[in-house]
Design a protein around this motif. Structure first.
Motif, PDB file in Angstrom:
ATOM      1  N   PHE A   9       0.882  -1.141  -0.101  1.00  0.00           N
ATOM      2  CA  PHE A   9      -0.014   0.088  -0.067  1.00  0.00           C
ATOM      3  C   PHE A   9       0.819   1.243   0.019  1.00  0.00           C
ATOM      4  O   PHE A   9       0.772   2.299  -0.703  1.00  0.00           O
ATOM      5  CB  PHE A   9      -0.954   0.054   1.343  1.00  0.00           C
ATOM      6  CG  PHE A   9      -1.554   1.209   1.256  1.00  0.00           C
ATOM      7  CD1 PHE A   9      -2.943   1.574   0.649  1.00  0.00           C
ATOM      8  CD2 PHE A   9      -1.331   2.471   2.076  1.00  0.00           C
ATOM      9  CE1 PHE A   9      -3.644   2.626   0.791  1.00  0.00           C
ATOM     10  CE2 PHE A   9      -1.886   3.580   2.064  1.00  0.00           C
ATOM     11  CZ  PHE A   9      -3.022   3.764   1.665  1.00  0.00           C
ATOM     12  N   ASP A  10       1.908   1.313   0.907  1.00  0.00           N
ATOM     13  CA  ASP A  10       2.797   2.340   1.138  1.00  0.00           C
ATOM     14  C   ASP A  10       3.494   2.733  -0.272  1.00  0.00           C
ATOM     15  O   ASP A  10       3.433   3.941  -0.762  1.00  0.00           O
ATOM     16  CB  ASP A  10       3.705   2.177   2.060  1.00  0.00           C
ATOM     17  CG  ASP A  10       4.677   3.314   2.227  1.00  0.00           C
ATOM     18  OD1 ASP A  10       4.285   4.394   2.497  1.00  0.00           O
ATOM     19  OD2 ASP A  10       6.011   3.144   2.293  1.00  0.00           O
ATOM     20  N   TYR A  11       3.932   1.725  -1.125  1.00  0.00           N
ATOM     21  CA  TYR A  11       4.635   1.981  -2.360  1.00  0.00           C
ATOM     22  C   TYR A  11       3.703   2.342  -3.378  1.00  0.00           C
ATOM     23  O   TYR A  11       3.886   3.420  -4.315  1.00  0.00           O
ATOM     24  CB  TYR A  11       5.250   0.726  -2.611  1.00  0.00           C
ATOM     25  CG  TYR A  11       6.410   0.866  -3.909  1.00  0.00           C
ATOM     26  CD1 TYR A  11       7.446   1.546  -3.826  1.00  0.00           C
ATOM     27  CD2 TYR A  11       5.714   0.626  -5.051  1.00  0.00           C
ATOM     28  CE1 TYR A  11       8.023   1.652  -4.877  1.00  0.00           C
ATOM     29  CE2 TYR A  11       6.786   0.854  -6.158  1.00  0.00           C
ATOM     30  CZ  TYR A  11       7.929   1.388  -6.242  1.00  0.00           C
ATOM     31  OH  TYR A  11       8.307   1.735  -7.245  1.00  0.00           O
ATOM     32  N   VAL A  12       2.459   1.873  -3.539  1.00  0.00           N
ATOM     33  CA  VAL A  12       1.726   2.135  -4.361  1.00  0.00           C
ATOM     34  C   VAL A  12       1.011   3.668  -4.237  1.00  0.00           C
ATOM     35  O   VAL A  12       1.035   4.378  -5.260  1.00  0.00           O
ATOM     36  CB  VAL A  12       0.422   1.209  -4.510  1.00  0.00           C
ATOM     37  CG1 VAL A  12      -0.809   1.826  -5.068  1.00  0.00           C
ATOM     38  CG2 VAL A  12       0.681  -0.246  -5.009  1.00  0.00           C
ATOM     39  N   ARG A  13       0.795   3.856  -2.853  1.00  0.00           N
ATOM     40  CA  ARG A  13       0.387   5.259  -2.619  1.00  0.00           C
ATOM     41  C   ARG A  13       1.133   6.398  -2.911  1.00  0.00           C
ATOM     42  O   ARG A  13       1.237   7.510  -3.682  1.00  0.00           O
ATOM     43  CB  ARG A  13      -0.154   5.367  -1.266  1.00  0.00           C
ATOM     44  CG  ARG A  13      -0.697   6.674  -0.882  1.00  0.00           C
ATOM     45  CD  ARG A  13      -1.157   6.500   0.679  1.00  0.00           C
ATOM     46  NE  ARG A  13      -1.491   7.676   1.013  1.00  0.00           N
ATOM     47  CZ  ARG A  13      -1.046   8.200   2.306  1.00  0.00           C
ATOM     48  NH1 ARG A  13      -0.319   7.720   2.996  1.00  0.00           N
ATOM     49  NH2 ARG A  13      -1.419   9.400   2.750  1.00  0.00           N
TER      50      ARG A  13
END
Length: 137
Positions: free
Chosen positions: A73-77
């Motif tokens: 999630f962190d990377y996608v966001r």
């Protein structure tokens, strides 16, 4: 701006998303680089590779390599989509994360990812990393 999300989910924003919603976002914002269903694109493969990490032909994907769903999630966001990083809404980031986790067989088609459920996802390679630093004593 500090937008990093840790393994325990601290700092996850409000919002939610499902694999179905994520498939729609993926089709408009991700498929051009990562290919249909996360494979055969011009950029990193996102799906497949379970059990391959100990082989000479390791396939490092979300499902085979990443230890925490919150990191996905962190990377996608933070970094996606190219060339407009950090342009997804929080709901879109949750949805794309849910879609990628589903494609890797980690969550079900009807599972909802949010600040409560995402940290509870057990990634296949959760215990695959060890520290190179030896404790003193």
């Amino acid at each position: 701006m500090d937008v990093s999300i840790g393994p325990d989910g601290a700092g996850l924003p409000p919002g939610s998303g499902t694999p179905k919603q994520g498939a729609e976002v993926y089709a408009t914002k991700c498929i051009m680089c990562h290919g249909p269903e996360g494979a055969n694109g011009v950029n990193d493969r996102l799906v497949g590779g379970p059990g391959s990490l100990t082989s000479a032909t390791a396939v490092k994907t979300i499902g085979s390599y990443w230890p925490y769903a919150t990191t996905v999630f962190d990377y996608v966001r933070r970094a996606m989509p190219y060339p407009a990083p950090h342009s997804l809404t929080d709901a879109e980031a949750y949805a794309v994360t849910a879609y990628l986790l589903h494609l890797n067989g980690i969550i079900g088609a009807d599972d909802v990812m949010d600040a409560t459920s995402l940290p509870k996802v057990k990634m296949p390679n959760r215990t695959g990393f060890t520290s190179a630093i030896k404790p003193k004593g």
